[in-house]
Design a protein around this motif. Structure first.
Motif, PDB file in Angstrom:
ATOM      1  N   PHE A  22       0.823  -1.203   0.000  1.00 31.80           N
ATOM      2  CA  PHE A  22       0.000   0.000   0.000  1.00 31.80           C
ATOM      3  C   PHE A  22       0.865   1.265   0.000  1.00 31.80           C
ATOM      4  CE2 PHE A  22      -2.930  -3.178   1.473  1.00 31.80           C
ATOM      5  CZ  PHE A  22      -4.175  -2.761   1.031  1.00 31.80           C
ATOM      6  N   LEU A  23       2.057   1.175   0.594  1.00 25.73           N
ATOM      7  CA  LEU A  23       2.887   2.351   0.838  1.00 25.73           C
ATOM      8  C   LEU A  23       4.019   2.504  -0.168  1.00 25.73           C
ATOM      9  CD1 LEU A  23       3.136   1.992   4.713  1.00 25.73           C
ATOM     10  CD2 LEU A  23       1.504   3.348   3.396  1.00 25.73           C
ATOM     11  N   ASP A  24       4.140   1.574  -1.102  1.00 21.32           N
ATOM     12  CA  ASP A  24       5.187   1.630  -2.114  1.00 21.32           C
ATOM     13  C   ASP A  24       4.685   2.481  -3.273  1.00 21.32           C
ATOM     14  OD1 ASP A  24       7.413   1.236  -3.634  1.00 21.32           O
ATOM     15  OD2 ASP A  24       6.965  -0.828  -4.157  1.00 21.32           O
ATOM     16  N   GLY A  25       4.928   3.785  -3.182  1.00 22.22           N
ATOM     17  CA  GLY A  25       4.404   4.698  -4.181  1.00 22.22           C
ATOM     18  C   GLY A  25       3.137   5.386  -3.696  1.00 22.22           C
ATOM     19  N   ASP A  26       2.538   6.184  -4.563  1.00 21.94           N
ATOM     20  CA  ASP A  26       1.331   6.946  -4.215  1.00 21.94           C
ATOM     21  C   ASP A  26       0.109   6.159  -4.652  1.00 21.94           C
ATOM     22  OD1 ASP A  26      -0.484   8.838  -3.498  1.00 21.94           O
ATOM     23  OD2 ASP A  26       0.099  10.332  -4.992  1.00 21.94           O
ATOM     24  N   ASN A  58      -8.849   6.422  -3.627  1.00 25.04           N
ATOM     25  CA  ASN A  58      -9.039   5.035  -3.182  1.00 25.04           C
ATOM     26  C   ASN A  58      -7.685   4.342  -3.168  1.00 25.04           C
ATOM     27  OD1 ASN A  58     -12.008   4.902  -3.038  1.00 25.04           O
ATOM     28  ND2 ASN A  58     -11.892   5.220  -5.249  1.00 25.04           N
ATOM     29  N   TRP A  59      -7.562   3.350  -2.300  1.00 25.54           N
ATOM     30  CA  TRP A  59      -6.340   2.544  -2.315  1.00 25.54           C
ATOM     31  C   TRP A  59      -6.355   1.633  -3.532  1.00 25.54           C
ATOM     32  CZ3 TRP A  59      -2.250   3.626   0.367  1.00 25.54           C
ATOM     33  CH2 TRP A  59      -2.357   4.280   1.600  1.00 25.54           C
ATOM     34  N   VAL A  60      -5.295   1.710  -4.329  1.00 25.60           N
ATOM     35  CA  VAL A  60      -5.167   0.847  -5.501  1.00 25.60           C
ATOM     36  C   VAL A  60      -3.810   0.167  -5.423  1.00 25.60           C
ATOM     37  CG1 VAL A  60      -5.131   0.712  -8.002  1.00 25.60           C
ATOM     38  CG2 VAL A  60      -6.611   2.394  -6.867  1.00 25.60           C
ATOM     39  N   VAL A  61      -3.819  -1.112  -5.120  1.00 21.77           N
ATOM     40  CA  VAL A  61      -2.587  -1.882  -5.001  1.00 21.77           C
ATOM     41  C   VAL A  61      -2.455  -2.777  -6.233  1.00 21.77           C
ATOM     42  CG1 VAL A  61      -1.315  -3.579  -3.647  1.00 21.77           C
ATOM     43  CG2 VAL A  61      -2.684  -1.844  -2.489  1.00 21.77           C
ATOM     44  N   PRO A  62      -1.412  -2.606  -7.014  1.00 16.09           N
ATOM     45  CA  PRO A  62      -1.263  -3.428  -8.223  1.00 16.09           C
ATOM     46  C   PRO A  62      -1.214  -4.918  -7.898  1.00 16.09           C
ATOM     47  CG  PRO A  62       0.240  -1.558  -8.280  1.00 16.09           C
ATOM     48  CD  PRO A  62      -0.348  -1.590  -6.900  1.00 16.09           C
ATOM     49  N   GLY A  63      -1.764  -5.703  -8.787  1.00 16.46           N
ATOM     50  CA  GLY A  63      -1.755  -7.151  -8.603  1.00 16.46           C
ATOM     51  C   GLY A  63      -0.374  -7.754  -8.700  1.00 16.46           C
ATOM     52  N   ALA A  64       0.598  -6.977  -9.156  1.00 12.17           N
ATOM     53  CA  ALA A  64       1.980  -7.457  -9.217  1.00 12.17           C
ATOM     54  C   ALA A  64       2.728  -7.206  -7.915  1.00 12.17           C
ATOM     55  CB  ALA A  64       2.713  -6.774 -10.371  1.00 12.17           C
ATOM     56  N   TRP A  65       2.105  -6.528  -6.947  1.00 11.19           N
ATOM     57  CA  TRP A  65       2.802  -6.155  -5.723  1.00 11.19           C
ATOM     58  C   TRP A  65       2.377  -6.980  -4.515  1.00 11.19           C
ATOM     59  CZ3 TRP A  65       2.846  -0.067  -6.002  1.00 11.19           C
ATOM     60  CH2 TRP A  65       3.605   0.309  -7.110  1.00 11.19           C
ATOM     61  N   MET A  66       1.229  -7.631  -4.589  1.00 12.56           N
ATOM     62  CA  MET A  66       0.775  -8.510  -3.510  1.00 12.56           C
ATOM     63  C   MET A  66      -0.118  -9.577  -4.134  1.00 12.56           C
ATOM     64  SD  MET A  66      -0.994  -7.492   0.159  1.00 12.56           S
ATOM     65  CE  MET A  66      -2.618  -7.032  -0.498  1.00 12.56           C
ATOM     66  N   HIS A  67      -0.109 -10.777  -3.566  1.00 12.67           N
ATOM     67  CA  HIS A  67      -0.872 -11.879  -4.142  1.00 12.67           C
ATOM     68  C   HIS A  67      -2.346 -11.512  -4.287  1.00 12.67           C
ATOM     69  CE1 HIS A  67       1.342 -15.850  -4.440  1.00 12.67           C
ATOM     70  NE2 HIS A  67       2.301 -15.006  -4.092  1.00 12.67           N
ATOM     71  N   THR A  68      -2.878 -11.668  -5.498  1.00 12.28           N
ATOM     72  CA  THR A  68      -4.299 -11.409  -5.722  1.00 12.28           C
ATOM     73  C   THR A  68      -5.173 -12.517  -5.133  1.00 12.28           C
ATOM     74  OG1 THR A  68      -4.188 -12.462  -7.904  1.00 12.28           O
ATOM     75  CG2 THR A  68      -3.858 -10.066  -7.804  1.00 12.28           C
TER      76      THR A  68
END
Length: 300
Positions: A201-205, A211-221
């Motif tokens: 969540f904190l790696d980048g803006d 809304n919180w948008v966490v890429p699917g490449a950064w944490m297991h979907t």
């Protein structure tokens, strides 16, 4: 001695009495060295050797090393010659330490993107050969603990690379593997990409849209599904990962999720990455299924 990085203190997990901690002896100790991002000409070879030398000199005896993935800088969009140059640096490093035991986890940057599509594990044949692995996911036992190494990175449905989850074959293998492990035997899960964490969540803006948008490449979907699976196997004690280059510990349903910072730090730049310096993690595992975790900055 090294300092504990990113505001972290050594974490002693599920120890009932702090006084007893000094009397206990771990059944094994290992170093988690992840995200080395090796390539020629940037000081990576010297940096990795500095990290390993620091561990061998400053730490107590280490039973083995766990490479958490992204060992080379990047092979996704590189030619065969460019990829070979990166692996050649790693071979030189390994030749310097021929007696050290490594267990390997595959990262997204270890995958050769220009590999032929007919291979059994698309993009991963080269890294498997480098590490002497038959499969990108496997299990092993050491000193009464069972370790399960997962393959986090999968092609997207549109054929582009990559997203973080387990494909159906690997998921079925994981479920059966957990069933086969005696319920009293503690289990550690190793993945390159965090299964669950706060640092993505904190790696980048990631809240710039409101809304919180966490890429699917950064944490297991498939994090929720895996959390539910682990809930049904109470001997799953710890999950460790890298990928984010940040340090954290999160505890959810009695499972400890540790993300270790990167050996390369900010990709071998001198400045820390999001306040996190170059480092490695040290784990001590105990017979009763508890453990300790600390992150050590070696480049100080």
């Amino acid at each position: 001695m090294g300092t504990v990085g990113a505001g972290m203190l050594p974490i002693s997990c599920a120890v009932p009495n702090a006084k007893d901690e000094t009397k206990r002896k771990p059944v094994l100790r290992f170093a988690h060295v992840t995200d080395m991002h090796i390539e020629p000409g940037i000081g990576a070879e010297e940096g990795v050797k500095k990290c390993i030398d620091y561990i061998l000199e400053k730490e107590k005896s280490i039973d083995f090393f766990v490479n958490g993935g992204d060992l080379i800088m990047d092979a996704l969009d590189k030619t065969e010659a460019e990829t070979e140059a990166q692996w050649a640096v790693w071979r030189k490093i390994r030749a310097t330490y021929p007696d050290l035991k490594f267990y390997h986890c595959i990262g997204n940057h270890d995958v050769w993107g220009k590999t032929p599509h007919e291979e059994k594990y698309p993009g991963k044949a080269w890294v498997l050969k480098e590490h002497g692995m038959d499969s990108p996911y496997y299990t092993f036992e050491s000193h009464g603990w069972q370790f399960i190494v997962l393959d986090s990175t999968q092609p997207k449905d549109d054929g582009t690379w990559y997203t973080a989850n387990l494909d159906s074959k690997q998921r079925a293998w994981l479920e059966q593997t957990l069933k086969d492990i005696p319920s009293e035997k503690p289990v550690m899960i190793i993945s390159h990409i965090p299964i669950l964490g706060a640092t993505p969540f904190l790696d980048g803006d990631n809240a710039k849209t409101g809304n919180w948008v966490v890429p699917g490449a950064w944490m297991h979907t498939d994090a929720k599904s895996l959390v539910n699976l682990f809930y049904n196997h109470k001997n799953v004690k710890v999950c460790i990962s890298g990928h984010i280059h940040l340090v954290e510990t999160l505890v959810y349903h009695d499972v400890h999720y540790h993300c270790s910072g990167a050996v390369c730090g900010n990709w071998w730049n001198d400045e820390p990455y999001e306040l996190t310096n170059k480092g490695y993690a040290l784990f001590e595992l105990f017979e009763d299924g508890t453990h300790t975790f600390k992150y050590v900055e070696y480049d100080v």
